[in-house]
Design a protein around this motif. Structure first.
Motif, PDB file in Angstrom:
ATOM      1  N   LYS A 126      18.229  -7.200 -33.071  1.00 37.82           N
ATOM      2  CA  LYS A 126      17.139  -6.323 -32.631  1.00 37.82           C
ATOM      3  C   LYS A 126      16.053  -7.100 -31.899  1.00 37.82           C
ATOM      4  O   LYS A 126      15.022  -6.548 -31.563  1.00 37.82           O
ATOM      5  N   LYS A 127      16.296  -8.387 -31.691  1.00 43.22           N
ATOM      6  CA  LYS A 127      15.333  -9.298 -31.063  1.00 43.22           C
ATOM      7  C   LYS A 127      14.051  -9.416 -31.890  1.00 43.22           C
ATOM      8  O   LYS A 127      12.933  -9.434 -31.370  1.00 43.22           O
ATOM      9  N   VAL A 128      14.255  -9.514 -33.217  1.00 43.11           N
ATOM     10  CA  VAL A 128      13.177  -9.796 -34.162  1.00 43.11           C
ATOM     11  C   VAL A 128      13.283 -11.260 -34.570  1.00 43.11           C
ATOM     12  O   VAL A 128      14.377 -11.749 -34.873  1.00 43.11           O
ATOM     13  N   SER A 129      12.164 -11.962 -34.589  1.00 40.59           N
ATOM     14  CA  SER A 129      12.157 -13.397 -34.883  1.00 40.59           C
ATOM     15  C   SER A 129      12.053 -13.661 -36.383  1.00 40.59           C
ATOM     16  O   SER A 129      11.442 -12.887 -37.128  1.00 40.59           O
ATOM     17  N   TYR A 130      12.642 -14.808 -36.806  1.00 39.93           N
ATOM     18  CA  TYR A 130      12.587 -15.230 -38.207  1.00 39.93           C
ATOM     19  C   TYR A 130      12.460 -16.748 -38.285  1.00 39.93           C
ATOM     20  O   TYR A 130      12.559 -17.454 -37.291  1.00 39.93           O
ATOM     21  N   TRP A 131      12.266 -17.226 -39.519  1.00 40.66           N
ATOM     22  CA  TRP A 131      12.151 -18.647 -39.820  1.00 40.66           C
ATOM     23  C   TRP A 131      10.935 -19.251 -39.108  1.00 40.66           C
ATOM     24  O   TRP A 131       9.945 -18.560 -38.899  1.00 40.66           O
ATOM     25  N   PRO A 160       6.614 -28.852  -5.651  1.00 38.65           N
ATOM     26  CA  PRO A 160       7.591 -27.866  -5.169  1.00 38.65           C
ATOM     27  C   PRO A 160       8.755 -27.609  -6.118  1.00 38.65           C
ATOM     28  O   PRO A 160       9.770 -27.049  -5.713  1.00 38.65           O
ATOM     29  N   VAL A 161       8.644 -28.044  -7.387  1.00 40.87           N
ATOM     30  CA  VAL A 161       9.720 -27.781  -8.347  1.00 40.87           C
ATOM     31  C   VAL A 161       9.678 -26.311  -8.753  1.00 40.87           C
ATOM     32  O   VAL A 161       8.648 -25.813  -9.207  1.00 40.87           O
ATOM     33  N   ASN A 162      10.793 -25.635  -8.581  1.00 41.31           N
ATOM     34  CA  ASN A 162      10.894 -24.223  -8.941  1.00 41.31           C
ATOM     35  C   ASN A 162      12.177 -23.986  -9.719  1.00 41.31           C
ATOM     36  O   ASN A 162      13.151 -24.715  -9.555  1.00 41.31           O
ATOM     37  N   PRO A 163      12.258 -22.961 -10.572  1.00 41.04           N
ATOM     38  CA  PRO A 163      11.174 -22.020 -10.852  1.00 41.04           C
ATOM     39  C   PRO A 163      10.190 -22.576 -11.880  1.00 41.04           C
ATOM     40  O   PRO A 163      10.455 -23.595 -12.516  1.00 41.04           O
ATOM     41  N   GLN A 164       9.072 -21.894 -12.030  1.00 40.52           N
ATOM     42  CA  GLN A 164       8.155 -22.231 -13.106  1.00 40.52           C
ATOM     43  C   GLN A 164       8.786 -21.807 -14.432  1.00 40.52           C
ATOM     44  O   GLN A 164       9.484 -20.802 -14.506  1.00 40.52           O
ATOM     45  N   ARG A 165       8.512 -22.578 -15.469  1.00 37.48           N
ATOM     46  CA  ARG A 165       9.163 -22.373 -16.771  1.00 37.48           C
ATOM     47  C   ARG A 165       8.162 -21.777 -17.757  1.00 37.48           C
ATOM     48  O   ARG A 165       7.111 -22.357 -18.022  1.00 37.48           O
ATOM     49  N   PHE A 166       8.502 -20.611 -18.305  1.00 33.76           N
ATOM     50  CA  PHE A 166       7.671 -19.979 -19.329  1.00 33.76           C
ATOM     51  C   PHE A 166       8.328 -20.183 -20.685  1.00 33.76           C
ATOM     52  O   PHE A 166       9.530 -19.951 -20.849  1.00 33.76           O
ATOM     53  N   GLU A 167       7.533 -20.613 -21.658  1.00 34.08           N
ATOM     54  CA  GLU A 167       8.034 -20.788 -23.024  1.00 34.08           C
ATOM     55  C   GLU A 167       7.073 -20.130 -24.000  1.00 34.08           C
ATOM     56  O   GLU A 167       5.861 -20.278 -23.882  1.00 34.08           O
ATOM     57  N   MET A 168       7.624 -19.396 -24.954  1.00 37.39           N
ATOM     58  CA  MET A 168       6.825 -18.791 -26.017  1.00 37.39           C
ATOM     59  C   MET A 168       7.420 -19.158 -27.363  1.00 37.39           C
ATOM     60  O   MET A 168       8.645 -19.192 -27.520  1.00 37.39           O
ATOM     61  N   ARG A 169       6.559 -19.450 -28.340  1.00 34.76           N
ATOM     62  CA  ARG A 169       6.996 -19.728 -29.711  1.00 34.76           C
ATOM     63  C   ARG A 169       6.114 -18.953 -30.681  1.00 34.76           C
ATOM     64  O   ARG A 169       4.912 -18.805 -30.463  1.00 34.76           O
ATOM     65  N   VAL A 170       6.719 -18.475 -31.765  1.00 28.10           N
ATOM     66  CA  VAL A 170       5.958 -17.828 -32.835  1.00 28.10           C
ATOM     67  C   VAL A 170       5.397 -18.925 -33.726  1.00 28.10           C
ATOM     68  O   VAL A 170       6.145 -19.732 -34.276  1.00 28.10           O
ATOM     69  N   SER A 171       4.083 -18.959 -33.867  1.00 26.67           N
ATOM     70  CA  SER A 171       3.443 -20.030 -34.627  1.00 26.67           C
ATOM     71  C   SER A 171       3.462 -19.768 -36.128  1.00 26.67           C
ATOM     72  O   SER A 171       3.627 -20.688 -36.925  1.00 26.67           O
ATOM     73  N   ASN A 172       3.284 -18.509 -36.540  1.00 29.28           N
ATOM     74  CA  ASN A 172       3.225 -18.162 -37.971  1.00 29.28           C
ATOM     75  C   ASN A 172       4.624 -18.078 -38.574  1.00 29.28           C
ATOM     76  O   ASN A 172       5.416 -17.218 -38.186  1.00 29.28           O
ATOM     77  N   TRP A 173       4.929 -18.952 -39.557  1.00 22.99           N
ATOM     78  CA  TRP A 173       6.256 -18.895 -40.182  1.00 22.99           C
ATOM     79  C   TRP A 173       6.438 -17.636 -41.025  1.00 22.99           C
ATOM     80  O   TRP A 173       7.558 -17.153 -41.194  1.00 22.99           O
ATOM     81  N   GLY A 174       5.364 -17.087 -41.574  1.00 21.53           N
ATOM     82  CA  GLY A 174       5.479 -15.936 -42.464  1.00 21.53           C
ATOM     83  C   GLY A 174       5.492 -14.602 -41.748  1.00 21.53           C
ATOM     84  O   GLY A 174       5.788 -13.576 -42.353  1.00 21.53           O
ATOM     85  N   TYR A 175       5.133 -14.607 -40.469  1.00 19.88           N
ATOM     86  CA  TYR A 175       5.106 -13.381 -39.681  1.00 19.88           C
ATOM     87  C   TYR A 175       6.181 -13.461 -38.604  1.00 19.88           C
ATOM     88  O   TYR A 175       6.964 -14.395 -38.559  1.00 19.88           O
ATOM     89  N   THR A 223      15.134 -23.972 -39.037  1.00 19.48           N
ATOM     90  CA  THR A 223      15.580 -22.974 -40.008  1.00 19.48           C
ATOM     91  C   THR A 223      14.989 -23.365 -41.359  1.00 19.48           C
ATOM     92  O   THR A 223      15.653 -23.939 -42.222  1.00 19.48           O
ATOM     93  N   ALA A 224      13.714 -23.074 -41.519  1.00 23.49           N
ATOM     94  CA  ALA A 224      12.969 -23.529 -42.698  1.00 23.49           C
ATOM     95  C   ALA A 224      12.021 -22.439 -43.161  1.00 23.49           C
ATOM     96  O   ALA A 224      11.505 -21.663 -42.350  1.00 23.49           O
ATOM     97  N   PHE A 225      11.778 -22.424 -44.496  1.00 24.41           N
ATOM     98  CA  PHE A 225      10.869 -21.432 -45.067  1.00 24.41           C
ATOM     99  C   PHE A 225      10.220 -22.021 -46.318  1.00 24.41           C
ATOM    100  O   PHE A 225      10.911 -22.588 -47.169  1.00 24.41           O
ATOM    101  N   PRO A 226       8.899 -21.912 -46.443  1.00 26.85           N
ATOM    102  CA  PRO A 226       8.208 -22.504 -47.593  1.00 26.85           C
ATOM    103  C   PRO A 226       8.696 -21.954 -48.932  1.00 26.85           C
ATOM    104  O   PRO A 226       8.969 -20.761 -49.071  1.00 26.85           O
ATOM    105  N   GLY A 227       8.799 -22.849 -49.909  1.00 27.25           N
ATOM    106  CA  GLY A 227       9.132 -22.455 -51.270  1.00 27.25           C
ATOM    107  C   GLY A 227      10.604 -22.294 -51.561  1.00 27.25           C
ATOM    108  O   GLY A 227      10.993 -22.097 -52.720  1.00 27.25           O
TER     109      GLY A 227
END
Length: 320
Positions: free
Chosen positions: A64-69, A132-147, A209-213
């Motif tokens: 469903k394209k939902v993020s985890y870990w 002149p290096v193309n294409p530009q690179r977009f990167e996104m990361r989820v910072s909150n491990w619990g959300y 692939t990590a989760f607290p506790g």
């Protein structure tokens, strides 16, 4: 009078310390920019679905394209100077994400359920810096491990496009608990031990692939209903939101569809098994660890597995 001045100075310094977070000697920003678009109809976008072939997902995302870990994300190339993302209904309101252009500094913002967030504009750090290096690179990361977030749509300006970015030739995966996930770190997943190593290697794909506790043994530990010997084989982690989305029937992780296969797997587990509150015996710990390593070798036959030593395992004693 001198004593009063001393107390006044102490109180003033106390207020400064209380109100300011220093990170590497610099004030850390906590008032992140507002990026949500209030009127989507005011923009003329070329829109891509979340499963577009041009988007390369990093880490664990379900179908469903939902993020985890910890620190899951995605990468794509793009033309033009505008990128916006619409987040789906399974996004946790207020989740902190980091994003950047072509490896520049991370920019942070809080995202919303169903909201479309304008992340890249002509003024964004990094736009045009790689020419002149193309294409530009977009990167996104989820910072909150619990959300986590759910990706619904990705937008660029009309007439512009997304471009597939080939993955790096080297991959490392971290399997762990709080240390690897970034628990109690300033930016959690994006300031964790695992992120520091993976990012620091340069031109390397990294999965956390990590989760607290969590324990390696398959039992309840600090609210985690299952251990890594079981949960590592699934898309979702052991969080409350994973249970809300998948219930008692989580989606198995599709190892066959991974973009890259790890060359190195670093396992750092055992701290929670060692805690007397979780009552894990030495036999259960060793058995689970062996099975996890066997499972990793089964999925990644060519990977080198590095097991980090957990100190003070004195509590893991066999019962008489």
């Amino acid at each position: 009078m001198m004593q009063l001045k001393t107390w006044a100075l102490a109180l003033t310094l106390g207020r400064v310390v209380e109100a300011t977070i220093l990170q590497n000697g610099q004030v850390r920003e906590t008032n992140f920019p507002e990026t949500k678009i209030s009127d989507l109809s005011a923009y003329d976008f070329n829109t891509y679905d979340a499963d577009a072939a041009e988007i390369s997902y990093k880490g664990r995302w379900d179908s469903k394209k939902v993020s985890y870990w910890s620190a899951p994300g995605f990468v794509f190339g793009f033309s033009g100077d505008t990128v916006a993302i619409t987040f789906g209904k399974d996004t946790v309101n207020g989740t902190l994400i980091g994003y950047r252009i072509s490896g520049m500094d991370w920019i942070f913002t809080n995202v919303t359920v169903g909201g479309t967030h304008l992340l890249v504009t002509p003024e964004t750090l990094g736009i045009g810096e790689t020419y002149p290096v193309n294409p530009q690179r977009f990167e996104m990361r989820v910072s909150n491990w619990g959300y986590g977030v759910q990706i619904d749509k990705v937008h660029v300006r009309t007439g512009e496009s997304l471009i597939k970015i080939p993955p790096y030739n080297r991959t490392i995966e971290f399997i762990g608990d709080s240390l690897s996930a970034g628990d109690f770190q300033s930016y959690e997943g994006l300031s964790s031990f695992a992120y520091g190593v993976g990012e620091g290697m340069g031109e390397t794909e990294y999965y956390v692939t990590a989760f607290p506790g969590i324990c390696v043994a398959d039992q309840e530990c600090w609210g985690n209903p299952r251990g890594q010997v079981h949960q590592w084989f699934y898309s979702s982690d052991t969080s409350w939101r994973a249970t809300e989305i998948w219930g008692d029937n989580p989606e198995p992780w599709d190892f066959e569809k991974m973009e890259t296969i790890p060359d190195i797997v670093v396992i750092n587990l055992g701290t929670n098994d060692n805690n007397v509150a979780n009552n894990v015996s030495a036999e259960a710990y060793v058995d689970a660890y062996k099975k996890l390593i066997q499972g990793v070798h089964g999925k990644y036959p060519k990977a080198q597995v590095v097991v980090m030593v957990v100190p003070l395992l004195s509590n893991l004693n066999p019962e008489p």
